[in-house]
Design a protein around this motif. Structure first.
Motif: not given
Length: 255
Positions: A182, A101-102
């Protein structure tokens, strides 16, 4: 905001001891992971030496500490799996879905820029210390330990590199494993890491010293020691994160 626990000087020893237990629970994937890192590091180091680029072999080896936290992401995932009583799989360690993910990319980019900056700084320190280009490791080592200019280079490089390394350690010691969560973003993770170092400065300074000594030992074995040391440190780093960082105080509580 995450809570940050206070730890004692015995914490690094406990993390390392726990990491040994983790490795014994999943020896094959952890050692294969370590072997991959060791072989790539050795290949790059050897290629630089054979190309008469001893300075770059030394400076980039010293800068390994700047990018190691991102390379260890698969080991954090293994530690997370073991914590859940799951068996780590090599495929999941090599392709960590929660790391794709970024926010992880931004942290990785930050570490890459620091690594490249270290290479430039090391080149400046070396250039200010001598007018010669020492092509072999023996020539560079002889210059560094037997001449006044070499001593100055070592002192300046150690001071500058030490400051850069500890700053990097401060922003990643907690943030890299934390980003497997997350619900965390890169800014929260880096801020939590800095708060952790601020609250536990001396124990984490000891932890940084332990990591440095172990990585220097690996360098003395032409990086082949990473086969065992890298997964050991990676799993211990996951335990460090879980020991220091507590619950998210901003998360809603069940009624």
């Amino acid at each position: 905001m995450r809570t940050v626990n206070r730890i004692g000087f015995d914490a690094p020893a406990r993390w390392l001891a726990g990491a040994v237990s983790d490795m014994l629970a999943a020896p094959l994937p952890c050692l294969i992971y370590g072997a991959g890192v060791a072989l790539v590091s050795f290949a790059i180091w050897r290629a630089l030496l054979q190309s008469d680029l001893a300075f770059w072999a030394l400076s980039l080896s010293c800068g390994f500490v700047f990018i190691a936290p991102m390379i260890a992401m698969g080991l954090y995932a293994a530690g997370q799996a073991l914590e859940r009583d799951e068996r780590p799989r090599l495929t999941r360690m090599l392709f960590v879905r929660s790391a794709m993910r970024s926010d992880v990319f931004y942290l990785g980019l930050t570490l890459l820029l620091i690594y490249l900056l270290w290479g430039r700084v090391a080149q400046i320190v070396y250039g200010l210390s001598t007018y010669r280009l020492h092509k072999t490791l023996h020539e560079l080592w002889t210059f560094a330990v037997t001449t006044p200019d070499g001593h100055g280079m070592l002192i300046a490089g150690t001071i500058v590199g030490g400051v850069m390394a500890f700053f990097t350690f401060a922003i990643v010691v907690i943030s890299t494993p934390m980003l497997l969560d997350q619900n965390s973003n890169v800014f929260e993770a880096m801020f939590t890491s800095l708060r952790s170092v601020s609250k536990n400065f001396w124990p984490l300074l000891l932890w940084a010293a332990v990591i440095t000594v172990l990585l220097l030992g690996c360098a003395a074995t032409a990086w082949l020691g990473l086969v065992f040391v890298f997964p050991w440190l990676g799993l211990a780093s996951w335990r460090a994160y879980r020991n220091i960082v507590g619950e998210d105080l901003s998360a809603p509580t069940a009624q």
